[in-house]
Structure formats: structure tokens, C-alpha cells
Design an enzyme around this catalytic site. Structure first.
Site, short mmCIF file in Angstrom:
data_model
loop_
_atom_site.label_atom_id
_atom_site.label_comp_id
_atom_site.label_asym_id
_atom_site.label_seq_id
_atom_site.Cartn_x
_atom_site.Cartn_y
_atom_site.Cartn_z
CE LYS A 32 -1.81 0.85 4.04
NZ LYS A 32 -1.25 2.06 4.63
CB THR A 33 3.76 2.34 2.08
OG1 THR A 33 3.06 2.05 3.30
CG2 THR A 33 4.57 3.61 2.27
CG ASP A 224 -2.40 5.35 4.29
OD1 ASP A 224 -3.00 4.35 3.88
OD2 ASP A 224 -1.26 5.29 4.82
CD GLU A 225 -3.75 2.37 7.67
OE1 GLU A 225 -4.78 1.67 7.59
OE2 GLU A 225 -2.61 1.89 7.74
CD GLN A 255 -4.95 -4.43 7.75
OE1 GLN A 255 -4.09 -4.06 8.54
NE2 GLN A 255 -4.71 -4.57 6.46
NE ARG A 607 -0.72 -6.59 11.50
CZ ARG A 607 -0.80 -5.94 10.36
NH1 ARG A 607 0.09 -5.04 10.04
NH2 ARG A 607 -1.76 -6.18 9.50
#
Length: 756
Positions: A32-33, A224-225, A255, A607
Site C-alpha cells: 500500500k505505501t 490513507d487508512e 483492518q 502481523r
């Protein structure tokens, strides 16, 4: 262009489709980044967009800084001109320029949680209310929830349903506290974190010229998010993008785990309703984890009904199966985890930093910490006391805050008599009362103390005012470091700490020196155009938890699952997978709550990069009692092909009960399913079989429940109430169940049928 060749087809599509509304559904570990970074670089480099016209909103300054550096590596120094940062930092920047339009000074103070709680404590005391009923944290949470839904104190007091809720909760004065809290903030020239969003909405609502200015400035808006946004954040973003419609949101509904902070998953689930011509791009390839971990995570989240369907996959190797570990107690669980980490480190030459231990609640760390210490394993707890929350740091920061904004009431109360200068609580109270009664700024009273105080106290306050004036001259003439150094010395704070030769005193002195080092680093940083003390104070006030404390120690990371989002580790232990703990007892009253808990479990599993351990205990100390536990329902939802019963054992000094019962998986057989209920002889003790509710089961009103009454629980069966405990608004029943032993249940959440 070379950088586009590094992207997979969906990533490239997300980067190149720059015009119109776009939603990028980014699965865990899907790059994503990189997509966000390349998208901004593509806008600047390939489309020729002026960086000043790009707004990119994130949830941590750390994420924004990382993206900015990556973009800079692609397109050069022009990247620094993008408007990039957290919602709070970007809107604080806008408010600094426009604050006077809504009645605030441009140098307004930003209150942190401690400041807000202190102010609420003062108000509750002044109103002569019971601080056990009106707890600071509860009141602040209620006010924060209202602001996140854009409910002003006026609207709050006018809403009959809200009033009824407060009266039912035995907090009828909540609206009045909210009003006084906002009035005091306004008078102190201060905003709390929620105000930064609330007041930006007010600014754009009441001043269309200002809104139009920023709509024209930001031709491209990226978030973002997005699954973590609340109503306030979404409305601001929507307004800013209303003219050009070039809005790109990136997130993963799987998430979304911050509903308790006001995040609204409906923002991402219903985004298409607001933008019918929306283009949706799904990033489904996971680059982080092994196949077994990815497939297990998919099988977990697949049970949720409210979701945007996607199929995350990976070309990574299968990797190790997930290990399910059963322990007899929470202490035993800690020992197994510590022993496993010790063995894995030695066998695979791993570092402490390769391991993370995730838990549902902070209190679970105690048993884990004890076990790690006994094995001499270095660890750090994320979410502990932050550097900027230490007393000596807050003291010096308060001096700096009051210098920059001399109507900041909380800063004033902190420094007026520290170091001691003969100004007692009574004198401080007189100053504050005089400011309220005469409706004049606090600073005016301080400067004219002889009009309100007498004797030594008046002279001491006058000396204090003279000292602050000298600091203000320093702040105007010097950069942040020079001004802060001068304040630290002339206030007497440095001398006070230096003269304390205890170990704690030396540590406090060193901490203040470290703060001055941080300010020097800020001044020396070329990226910071404004080197003033006011600018530094704003930067610190806007730090998120993930941005604080840089710790380079090689240590095992202990943290709550909520704190772990966005991170990744070689090996991850998710501990405490028991009913009523995870999923939490407080999150099982609706499908929405349970689905949020399942998303939290999904976040925990994703994670892990190489190895994942899931652990649960048969007994655990909670509420000061040893309780019997049963494995979490989530364990049954995992694809059985991805998991195995662990053969991990505790150390030789394990308790007798554990030796008798043994850990699961001692045989060579690997079950093809979790089957917790299906194989009670190896998974769940006989006394823990799930109860089947009576045909006429219907939850009773438990408001009048008393000791000695017989009750039925849909899962624990029949029991007798031993005791009713009341803590604030929470009523707990301690019930002795026939087959499950003693359990403590919150009556506001427990479903009980009263038999007699």
C-alpha cells in the site's frame, strides 16, 4: 517510466488512474505505501501537477515522513512541497492561519489527554460533583465521542435522547460539564485533539470563502487508512474534494479496529454511494507473509458479513504451520512463550527484534514480562509511559507553552509554583477566580497581581510575570533551542533537577537535557522552515503514539493488538485467545461488535511474516480471581490445514496440574481440524462443555438482580449469584456456575435468565 515497471498490474492501475474518485482496497502486506508513494510521484513527474496542489492525509507523522522521503528519492526536493501529514497536523496548520475567523488566537495551545483530564477534574470539583461518578476518562470519552459526531455542546444539551442517556447513566450534568469544558478551552486559547477536526468543520461550514480557497488549492486529495476515519474526518475530506472530485482513498475494511475511537467502518463500506462513478482497485497480493499465514487470515475474516469481498493471496512459500499452544494458566502461557523465543533465537540466529507478543489488553503483559525477565530476554512495551508524558518533560513544556500562550490555564497551574516560589494553592485559586469573575484573560490578572493578592504571594506572582515577559522577548528574538535553553535555566527548573543527586533525580535531569537535544535536532533539520518555539510545540503536541520515543534497543516487542496495526515481525505470538478475553466480553452484544473483534484477530495474524503462534490458557487471574477459561471461538474459524497443535512444553518447574494434563499435541497425530468442541477429551476439560440454553430461555432485566438468586446463562448454564458489586456505573455479578465454576459478569452485557 522505470518506477512503474516495479509495480504489479493492480498497483500500476492504482498509480496511473489519477483523475476522478478512486478507492484502493489494500489487503494486508499488499504494498500500500509503495502505491501511495508512486501515485504522488506520478502526479508530480508524469502529470506535471504542482506539489502544492496535492493533499495526502495519513494517521501517523512517521508514515507521512516515510512517504515524503520515498517520493523525494523519486522526484527530488519538489516532494517537500506536498501537503502531507496526519489529519490533525494538516488541519492544525490550516487553523493556525484561519483561527481568528472562529475566535481563536493563531498561537492557540493544543491540549493533550492529561491537560484535558486535569481541566475536567477542576470543573467537576468546582461543580461539587462526585468524581467517582464523573470520572475524568469517562467524561472526556463522552465529550470526544460527541465531537467526532460533530455534536457541539449546544446541540448536546438540546438533544432529548442524549439527555435521557445521561440521566439513565446517572450523569445528568454531562452536558453542563461539556459546556464549561469548551468555554474554558476557548478562554485559555486552547483546543484539544478533537477540536482540531471539529473546528475545521466549523471553519469550512461558516466561512465558505475559506473553504473555497482550500478547495481550489487542493486539486488532488488522498487519504490513507480510510477505514479508520470518523465522521468529522470524512466530511472535511469530502468538502475539500468537492470541486475537483479527484479523491483517492486507500484502506482495508478488514483492518477497521478503532470503533472505540470513533472510526466508522461505514465510511469505506458505503463510499461508492457518495461517488457512483467510483473506480475500485483491489490490491490482493500479499508480499509479507507465508501462504499458511495468509490462508489462515483469509479463513478468519471470511466469517464477517459486513465486508468488501477480496481474495488475498501470496506467491511466498507455504512456510511453517501456525502453532496452537495450550497452557494450564497465564503464568504457564508466559513461560512457554519465553522458552520458545529463547529456543528460536538460538536455533535460527534471530534477534530479539524479530519477535512480537500481542495481547488484547495491557494487563496481560504482567505474566509475559515475568517469564521474559527470568529468561534474561530484553523486551520493550509499546504504549508505556511516553518520554513526553514524564513529569519533568511536561514541566518544562508547560513553561514554554505558557510563554507562547499566556492564557493557557493548565500550563499556568503546572508552573506557577514550580520550582517553589511561595505561591500556594489559595493564591492560585484567587488568580483563576479573578480572571473568571472579571471576565479578563488570565495573563492580565497575573501581570496585575497586586490588585488581587497581598503580601509575599503578590510579589512572587509579580516576579513570575516579569520572568515570563523576559522569556517572551527571548522567544521573539531566538530560535526554539536558544529560547528553550534559556527558559530551562532561568526558570530554575534545571537547577532544581541538578541538585537532586538521587538516581531518579539524575535521570530526570538527563531527560530534560534530552528534550533540549530534541529541540536542537528540530532547529537543525532543514525540512523545518519555521524554527520558532511555537512551531516546535505544535509539532510535539501533534505526535501520535507511533511517532514518539525512538528506541534502537534490540528488544522483543510487547503491545496490544490495536497498537500493532501497520507493523510486521518475523515471528508473532498472539496470546490469551480465550472466550470473554478475545473476543472481549464487552464486544459480544451485537454482530457489529463481534465482527470488529474478528477484524482485530485478523490484524493480529497478519502481523506475522514467517511464524505465528496462538496461545490460550485454561485458567487466568482476572478481576483478582482465578477464573476457568475456554478457548476462543476464533480458533475454530481457522482453516485446519494451516494449523497444528503445538508440542511446546513449559520448563521443568511447571506446575503439577500442567504436568498431569500435558500440553496438546503430545502425540504424533496432527488433527486435521481445530475441533475444540468436537474433541473435548484433548481440547476442553469435560466441565467446560458448552451449555445448551433452555427452550424458554429469554434474558431477564437484571437491574434488580440480587445475591442468592438462581440464574441461567446461555453458555455457562445454571448458577447461583454469590455477590453483586457496583463500580461506578458498572454492576458486576459474581456467579458460581454448576459446571464452569465462578465467573464475574458485567450485568450491562451479560444475558441472564432469572429463575427465581
Amino acid at each position: 517510466m522505470d518506477y512503474l515497471e516495479e509495480l504489479n498490474p493492480p498497483q500500476r492501475e492504482a498509480v496511473e488512474h489519477t483523475d476522478g474518485p478512486v478507492m484502493i482496497i489494500a489487503g494486508a502486506g499488499s504494498g500500500k505505501t509503495r502505491v501511495l508513494t508512486y501515485r504522488i510521484a506520478h502526479l508530480i513527474f508524469a502529470k506535471g501537477i504542482d506539489p502544492f496542489q496535492i493533499l495526502s492525509l495519513t494517521f501517523t507523522n512517521k508514515a507521512a515522513a516515510e512517504m515524503k522521503h520515498r517520493i523525494e528519492a523519486l522526484v527530488g526536493l519538489e516532494a517537500r512541497n506536498t501537503w502531507m501529514g496526519t489529519f490533525h497536523s494538516v488541519f492544525a496548520k490550516i487553523l493556525r492561519v484561519e483561527a481568528e475567523k472562529i475566535g481563536y488566537p493563531s498561537n492557540f495551545t493544543i491540549y493533550d489527554t492529561d491537560d484535558s483530564k486535569s481541566l475536567i477534574r477542576t470543573i467537576v470539583k468546582e461543580m461539587r460533583l462526585d468524581d467517582k461518578i464523573y470520572k475524568q476518562g469517562v467524561v472526556l470519552s463522552r465529550i470526544s465521542g460527541a465531537k467526532n459526531r460533530l455534536i457541539s455542546w449546544q446541540a448536546y444539551q438540546a438533544d432529548t435522547f442524549v439527555k435521557a442517556d445521561d440521566e439513565a447513566a446517572m450523569k445528568p450534568k454531562m452536558g453542563e460539564i461539556y459546556q464549561k469544558y469548551q468555554e474554558r478551552l476557548f478562554k485559555a486559547g486552547a483546543m484539544d485533539f478533537d477540536d482540531l477536526l471539529f473546528n475545521t468543520n466549523v471553519l469550512f461550514r461558516d466561512h465558505l470563502d475559506v473553504l473555497n480557497k482550500y478547495q481550489q488549492r487542493f486539486k488532488y486529495v488522498m487519504v490513507d487508512e480510510f477505514q479508520d476515519t470518523n465522521l468529522s474526518q470524512y466530511l472535511i475530506t469530502k468538502k475539500l474534494a468537492a470541486v475537483h472530485q479527484n479523491i483517492c482513498v486507500v484502506g482495508d475494511d478488514a483492518q477497521s479496529i478503532y470503533a472505540f475511537r470513533g472510526a466508522d467502518i461505514q465510511n469505506i463500506l458505503n463510499f461508492e454511494k457518495d461517488y457512483p462513478d467510483l473506480m475500485v482497485v483491489k490490491l490482493e497480493q500479499n508480499y509479507r507473509s507465508t501462504k499458511n499465514i495468509v490462508e489462515a487470515a483469509n479463513s478468519i475474516i471470511d466469517k464477517n458479513q459486513a465486508q468488501l469481498k477480496k481474495t488475498v493471496w501470496t506467491s511466498n512459500p507455504d512456510g511453517d504451520l501456525i502453532e496452537l499452544v495450550k497452557a494450564s494458566s497465564d503464568g504457564e502461557e508466559g513461560r512457554v512463550v519465553a522458552t520458545t523465543i529463547f529456543e528460536e533465537k538460538n536455533q535460527k540466529k534471530l534477534q530479539n527484534s524479530d519477535f512480537a507478543i500481542l495481547y488484547r489488553t495491557n494487563s496481560q503483559s504482567r505474566a509475559i514480562e515475568e517469564a521474559l525477565r527470568k529468561m534474561n530476554l530484553t523486551y520493550k512495551i509499546v504504549g508505556g509511559l511516553s518520554f513526553y508524558q514524564r513529569k519533568e518533560i511536561k514541566d518544562l513544556m508547560a513553561y514554554m507553552r505558557f510563554t507562547v500562550n499566556p492564557v493557557d490555564e493548565e500550563a499556568f497551574k503546572r508552573v506557577i509554583n514550580y520550582p517553589k516560589r511561595g505561591i500556594g494553592d489559595t493564591s492560585v485559586e484567587k488568580i483563576l477566580v479573578a480572571a473568571y469573575d472579571h471576565d479578563v484573560p488570565l495573563w492580565e490578572v497575573v501581570q496585575n497581581s497586586h490588585s488581587f493578592l497581598s503580601g509575599r504571594a503578590a510579589s512572587s506572582v509579580q516576579d513570575f510575570a516579569t520572568m515570563i515577559k523576559s522569556f517572551q522577548i527571548e522567544v521573539e528574538r531566538k530560535d526554539a533551542f536558544e529560547a528553550a535553553s534559556s527558559i530551562a535555566k532561568q526558570s530554575g527548573l534545571l537547577r532544581e533537577l541538578y541538585e537532586d543527586k538521587t538516581i531518579e533525580g539524575l535521570n530526570r535531569y538527563e531527560n530534560v537535557q534530552e528534550l533540549l537535544n530534541a529541540i536542537k535536532e528540530y532547529v537543525d533539520n532543514e525540512d523545518n522552515e519555521d524554527k520558532s518555539l511555537g512551531a516546535f510545540l505544535q509539532e510535539i503536541a501533534l505526535l501520535t503514539d507511533n511517532d514518539r520515543d525512538k528506541d534502537t534497543t534490540d528488544a522483543i516487542t510487547l503491545m496490544t493488538i490495536h497498537s500493532s496495526k501497520g507493523l510486521e515481525f518475523n515471528q508473532v505470538f498472539v496470546v490469551g485467545l480465550e472466550e470473554d478475553l478475545f473476543p472481549s466480553q464487552m464486544m459480544m452484544q451485537s454482530r457489529e461488535d463481534l465482527e470488529e473483534e474478528r477484524r482485530l484477530f485478523y490484524v493480529a495474524t497478519t502481523r506475522a511474516m514467517r511464524k505465528l503462534y496462538l496461545t490460550y490458557a485454561l485458567t487466568r487471574y482476572r478481576f483478582g480471581r482465578l477464573l476457568n477459561c475456554e478457548p476462543s471461538r476464533f480458533l475454530e474459524e481457522i482453516n485446519p490445514d494451516c494449523i497444528k497443535i503445538s508440542k511446546k512444553r513449559a520448563s521443568r518447574d511447571m506446575p503439577g496440574a500442567m504436568r498431569r494434563e500435558g500440553l496438546p499435541g503430545t502425540s504424533s497425530e496432527r488433527p486435521g481440524f481445530i475441533g475444540i468442541k468436537k474433541k473435548p477429551e484433548t481440547r476442553v476439560p469435560t466441565q467446560m462443555k458448552i451449555h445448551t440454553p433452555s427452550p424458554d430461555f429469554k434474558p431477564s432485566n437484571t437491574n434488580q438482580l440480587q445475591a442468592e438468586q438462581l440464574v441461567e446463562h446461555p453458555k455457562f448454564g445454571f448458577g447461583k449469584v454469590q455477590k453483586i458489586e457496583v463500580e461506578g456505573l458498572n454492576r458486576k455479578a459474581i456467579i458460581q456456575f454448576e459446571h464452569f465454576g465462578e465467573k464475574t459478569l458485567l450485568l450491562s452485557f451479560a444475558k441472564l435468565r432469572i429463575i427465581d
